[in-house]
Design an enzyme around this catalytic site. Structure first.
Site, PDB file in Angstrom:
ATOM      1  N   PRO A  33     -44.707 -47.715  94.440  1.00 27.75           N
ATOM      2  CA  PRO A  33     -44.495 -49.147  94.702  1.00 27.75           C
ATOM      3  C   PRO A  33     -44.951 -49.557  96.104  1.00 27.75           C
ATOM      4  O   PRO A  33     -45.161 -50.726  96.360  1.00 27.75           O
ATOM      5  CB  PRO A  33     -42.974 -49.319  94.575  1.00 27.75           C
ATOM      6  N   ASP A  54     -65.924 -58.598  80.493  1.00 24.62           N
ATOM      7  CA  ASP A  54     -64.487 -58.575  80.712  1.00 24.62           C
ATOM      8  C   ASP A  54     -63.965 -59.800  81.428  1.00 24.62           C
ATOM      9  O   ASP A  54     -64.581 -60.317  82.337  1.00 24.62           O
ATOM     10  CB  ASP A  54     -64.089 -57.355  81.566  1.00 24.62           C
TER      11      ASP A  54
HETATM   12  C1  9D3 Z   1     -34.463 -48.566  92.256  1.00 24.28           C
HETATM   13  C2  9D3 Z   1     -35.294 -47.741  93.152  1.00 24.28           C
HETATM   14  N1  9D3 Z   1     -35.968 -48.550  94.144  1.00 24.28           N
HETATM   15  C3  9D3 Z   1     -35.066 -48.812  95.278  1.00 24.28           C
HETATM   16  C4  9D3 Z   1     -35.425 -50.084  95.939  1.00 24.28           C
HETATM   17  C5  9D3 Z   1     -37.162 -47.890  94.662  1.00 24.28           C
HETATM   18  C6  9D3 Z   1     -38.062 -47.363  93.625  1.00 24.28           C
HETATM   19  C7  9D3 Z   1     -38.299 -46.012  93.525  1.00 24.28           C
HETATM   20  C8  9D3 Z   1     -39.151 -45.520  92.555  1.00 24.28           C
HETATM   21  C9  9D3 Z   1     -38.691 -48.212  92.736  1.00 24.28           C
HETATM   22  C10 9D3 Z   1     -39.548 -47.720  91.741  1.00 24.28           C
HETATM   23  C11 9D3 Z   1     -39.757 -46.366  91.669  1.00 24.28           C
HETATM   24  C12 9D3 Z   1     -40.646 -45.824  90.611  1.00 24.28           C
HETATM   25  N2  9D3 Z   1     -41.932 -46.535  90.537  1.00 24.28           N
HETATM   26  C13 9D3 Z   1     -43.098 -45.927  90.596  1.00 24.28           C
HETATM   27  O1  9D3 Z   1     -43.150 -44.716  90.710  1.00 24.28           O
HETATM   28  C14 9D3 Z   1     -44.309 -46.714  90.592  1.00 24.28           C
HETATM   29  C15 9D3 Z   1     -44.520 -48.125  90.469  1.00 24.28           C
HETATM   30  C16 9D3 Z   1     -43.606 -49.227  90.304  1.00 24.28           C
HETATM   31  O2  9D3 Z   1     -42.382 -49.097  90.216  1.00 24.28           O
HETATM   32  N3  9D3 Z   1     -44.153 -50.486  90.230  1.00 24.28           N
HETATM   33  C17 9D3 Z   1     -45.484 -50.714  90.281  1.00 24.28           C
HETATM   34  N4  9D3 Z   1     -46.361 -49.738  90.437  1.00 24.28           N
HETATM   35  C18 9D3 Z   1     -45.878 -48.457  90.529  1.00 24.28           C
HETATM   36  S1  9D3 Z   1     -46.814 -47.111  90.740  1.00 24.28           S
HETATM   37  C19 9D3 Z   1     -45.522 -46.079  90.736  1.00 24.28           C
END
Ligand code: 9D3
Length: 253
Positions: free
Chosen positions: A89, A169
């Site tokens: 993220p 596309d």
């Molecule tokens: C509830 C956990 N969050 C605390 C604020 C942090 C968090 C940790 C791990 C939020 C999401 C994740 C897992 N997400 C991914 O590994 C991820 C992701 C995403 O959540 N949104 C958009 N692209 C991606 S790429 C990997």
């Protein structure tokens, strides 16, 4: 192009690479997708891949060593050194521009996190680039890796049939797609626009371009802001706006 995916869910990634356009590209040898499970490189009877967060707080963090070993195994599986992309993220947002750039590489390693994420020191030492697929919360990077493979894989030469084309596309031209219709031309839900049945290919092209411009204006004005329209496009969009006025369309504003 070759993808090596480091994931706690290798079966999910393999399944994703088995369907549709991507499945066919894999069958034709245009694409190779391999999965590496950090659990296979974990120590002890429990094969732990995570531990509690230093400093306290909820959740778990992925351990350095199982990931480092899985990455090393993935690197060594092919002769050339591959860039490591961590799906997270905190990454740069994936765009079609970025997809096209990555599609030109012979190989990438996709690193997927679970739980709260992975130990920052592994990111510092092993990761070349962090990518996010959008501003919403997933439960892990595995689904994001599948998205990346799909978007890049379909751009590999020969992956799309001649009827489909990457050049056509939506987003490639920076505009949304025009509406599509098929038989029957008359249905209780409405008629196929007459111009599409006219056989006048120049008129059809103009109509489609006008619809693309109009829908982008209505639904994604942010995309139009990044474009400079030529004179023909400006006229087509003005024509669309004139025709749009006085009409109510539930899904549009
Ligand atoms: C509830 C956990 N969050 C605390 C604020 C942090 C968090 C940790 C791990 C939020 C999401 C994740 C897992 N997400 C991914 O590994 C991820 C992701 C995403 O959540 N949104 C958009 N692209 C991606 S790429 C990997």
């Amino acid at each position: 192009m070759r993808f090596d995916v480091v994931t706690l869910f290798p079966e999910f990634v393999r399944q994703c690479a088995g369907f549709g356009v991507i499945g066919r590209a894999v069958e034709r040898g245009l694409l190779q997708v391999e999965a590496w499970n950090p659990r296979d490189y974990a120590e002890g009877g429990y094969r732990r891949v995570d531990d509690s967060v230093c400093g306290g707080g909820p959740g778990m963090v992925m351990l350095i060593e199982p990931l480092r070993k899985a990455l090393a195994a993935a690197q060594q599986a092919a002769s050339d050194r591959a860039p490591v992309i961590y799906l997270s993220p905190q990454g740069q947002r994936l765009t079609q521009e970025k997809v096209k750039e990555l599609a030109g590489l012979p190989r990438v390693i996709l690193l997927c996190g679970r739980y709260e994420g992975i130990d920052e020191r592994l990111i510092e030492h092993e990761v070349d680039e962090e990518l996010s697929i959008g501003d919403y919360v997933l439960s892990g990077g595995d689904l994001a890796a599948a998205v990346v493979i799909d978007a890049i894989g379909r751009l590999q030469e020969g992956a799309l049939g001649d009827t489909q084309s990457a050049a056509q596309d939506s987003f490639s031209g920076g505009l949304l797609d025009c509406p599509h219709y098929t038989r029957p031309v008359s249905h209780a839900f409405g008629e196929v626009p007459a111009v599409l049945l006219s056989g006048d290919h120049a008129a059809i092209d103009r109509w489609r371009r006008m619809q693309s411009l109009g829908r982008t204006w209505l639904r994604r004005p942010d995309l139009l802001e990044n474009l400079t329209l030529g004179q023909d496009d400006q006229r087509l969009l003005e024509e669309f706006k004139r025709e749009h006025k006085g009409r109510t369309h539930e899904q549009d504003h």
